[in-house]
Design a protein around this motif. Structure first.
Motif, PDB file in Angstrom:
ATOM      1  N   GLU A  57      -3.208   6.696  -1.642  1.00  0.00           N
ATOM      2  CA  GLU A  57      -2.070   7.461  -1.132  1.00  0.00           C
ATOM      3  C   GLU A  57      -2.509   8.756  -0.464  1.00  0.00           C
ATOM      4  OE1 GLU A  57       0.957   6.408  -0.968  1.00  0.00           O
ATOM      5  OE2 GLU A  57       0.647   4.570  -2.131  1.00  0.00           O
ATOM      6  N   VAL A  58      -3.495   9.412  -1.049  1.00  0.00           N
ATOM      7  CA  VAL A  58      -3.940  10.708  -0.543  1.00  0.00           C
ATOM      8  C   VAL A  58      -4.748  10.566   0.743  1.00  0.00           C
ATOM      9  CG1 VAL A  58      -5.471  12.664  -1.034  1.00  0.00           C
ATOM     10  CG2 VAL A  58      -3.891  11.853  -2.794  1.00  0.00           C
ATOM     11  N   LEU A  59      -5.609   9.555   0.815  1.00  0.00           N
ATOM     12  CA  LEU A  59      -6.571   9.452   1.913  1.00  0.00           C
ATOM     13  C   LEU A  59      -6.077   8.649   3.107  1.00  0.00           C
ATOM     14  CD1 LEU A  59      -9.794   8.913  -0.218  1.00  0.00           C
ATOM     15  CD2 LEU A  59      -9.094  11.000   0.973  1.00  0.00           C
ATOM     16  N   GLN A  60      -5.071   7.820   2.916  1.00  0.00           N
ATOM     17  CA  GLN A  60      -4.647   6.942   4.004  1.00  0.00           C
ATOM     18  C   GLN A  60      -4.317   7.694   5.300  1.00  0.00           C
ATOM     19  OE1 GLN A  60      -1.166   4.522   3.288  1.00  0.00           O
ATOM     20  NE2 GLN A  60      -1.739   3.033   4.850  1.00  0.00           N
ATOM     21  N   PRO A  61      -3.566   8.810   5.255  1.00  0.00           N
ATOM     22  CA  PRO A  61      -3.260   9.486   6.528  1.00  0.00           C
ATOM     23  C   PRO A  61      -4.496   9.977   7.272  1.00  0.00           C
ATOM     24  CG  PRO A  61      -1.907  10.347   4.732  1.00  0.00           C
ATOM     25  CD  PRO A  61      -2.960   9.507   4.112  1.00  0.00           C
TER      26      PRO A  61
END
Length: 439
Positions: A57-61
């Motif tokens: 969730e944190v790294l996807q963007p």
């Protein structure tokens, strides 16, 4: 997501390009073009999420579109295979133990994530040479994280007398696609040689260089994950509490920069502490407003012996170079060797908890600052105490047993190329064809 240079907003690259390049040509640092904000639903569910789920969730963007959601889930599952527990040391003071990975240091997270990214991006007909300067834990984490990967060679550059024996064994005895270069000088000298290599056009035409220090976005960004995880575990233990301070033992300041980036994504951390040893460049800056890099000083907390922190420009970028804004969030602290030793002994005697020298600075900063800040606190335990076995045993007057991850390196033969602090010789060394364990 695109990334710009902290020295030139117009010099933008994709995540893939930034990972492979490591450093912009202008010697700045790559920084995300925008900082996404995570929603309330994420923070409500955070205490129940696993580390791989948080990481996704944190790294996807930050990796879209260069890494697909499917590949990112796979990478996160391969990287976060060990626990990062939050342990209560005493009332309202917790240790986030980052030393349960394969090399017993927090850098296992970033090194393993970057190795998977670089393996996915490497071109079969153009091998990548990963350069990494280390004051201890980075070298072992990177060397082990990349060990055996096809089409990637790793060169670890370190000060000959500036790392512990166990740390040195972890990156000088591996062979395969790893090589070690011992420099007659300090960590800052090693860091300068690596930076010179990236800015040398002739060398870069002949070698496909990439950096594995925390200056590389693929090493830096995944460090955010355990700040989210720490807050989630703390909220699980203290559901009604609101404010929290996190103390970050700091050398090159990648860890603190990652925590502050997480805060800008919405992580509700009230204060951060920039906790250093006698290399107190940033605490001095926070106090005086004068940023004055200096030659590094050797201390018992050797992984933080950095006189010109590489990642500090990212912290300045996060606060738009506004000192007062930084001072409202980041508190400076430093300790000398005698304070560190005294803290290790005291906490071991009173609480039965064994601090490593770096974690001891984080703990001590909380003991001194929390009465003023009026919050509970978490400090990062960045490496297993046994990685500093000789120093720790002198402090405690008793033997420390090695964990299994470190015992495997005992008795192995070191393979090192020693050389003076000279870029011409270093460049010549890099131009040579790689052979197993040597250059």
């Amino acid at each position: 997501m695109n990334y710009y240079s902290t020295n030139d907003y117009a010099a933008q690259m994709s995540f893939k390009e930034a990972v492979i390049k490591g450093l912009p040509k202008d010697k700045g640092l790559f920084f995300p073009h925008e900082i996404p904000t995570l929603g309330e639903d994420f923070f409500e569910s955070l205490p129940s999420l696993s580390l791989p789920e948080i990481a996704f969730e944190v790294l996807q963007p930050y990796v879209t579109p260069d890494i697909t959601p499917e590949d990112l889930r796979k990478i996160c599952g391969e990287v976060f295979t060990f626990q990062i527990p939050l342990v209560e040391v005493e009332k309202d003071v917790y240790a986030l133990e980052l030393f349960h990975g394969p090399t017993c240091a927090f850098k296992d997270v970033g090194a393993r994530f970057m190795s998977r990214c670089l393996q996915a991006f490497a071109e079969p007909d153009r091998p990548v040479t990963v350069l990494v300067a280390t004051s201890g834990d980075t070298g072992s984490a990177v060397a082990n994280g990349f060990l055996g990967l096809e089409n990637i060679d790793v060169v670890v550059v370190y000060p000959q007398f500036g790392v512990s024996e166990i740390q040195e064994m972890q990156f000088t005895t591996l062979g395969q696609n790893t090589s070690a270069v011992g420099i007659e000088g300090t960590f800052d000298d090693c860091q300068t040689l690596v930076k010179q290599a990236f800015s040398d056009e002739d060398l870069n035409q002949k070698k496909n260089l990439s950096s594995a220090n925390s200056i590389n976005v693929a090493r830096w960004l995944p460090q955010m994950v355990y700040f989210f995880h720490a807050w989630g575990q703390w909220k699980k233990l203290n559901p009604d509490a609101a404010e929290i301070t996190i103390s970050v033992p700091s050398g090159n300041f990648g860890n603190l920069a990652a925590g502050l980036l997480a805060r800008q994504m919405g992580l509700p951390i009230t204060y951060f502490v920039a906790a250093t040893n006698r290399n107190r460049i940033v605490p001095n800056y926070l106090e005086t407003g004068e940023y004055a890099p200096a030659p590094s000083v050797a201390t018992i907390a050797n992984a933080m012996d950095v006189g010109n922190p590489n990642n500090f420009p990212r912290i300045q970028e996060l606060f738009r170079h506004e000192l007062e804004a930084m001072q409202q969030v980041v508190k400076g602290f430093w300790a000398d060797d005698e304070e560190i030793k005294g803290t290790i002994k005291l906490v071991h005697q009173e609480n039965g908890y064994l601090l490593d020298p770096h974690g001891a600075i984080g703990y001590l900063s909380l003991r001194q600052l929390l009465p003023e800040l009026k919050t509970p606190g978490i400090f990062l335990e960045t490496a297993h105490p046994a990685k500093f076995k000789e120093s720790m045993e002198k402090v405690l007057g008793q033997e420390i047993e090695l964990p299994e991850q470190l015992k495997v390196f005992q008795g192995r033969q070191k393979q090192v190329t020693d050389m003076p602090n000279d870029f011409a010789g270093f460049k010549l060394l890099l131009m040579q064809e790689h052979k197993e364990g040597t250059l």
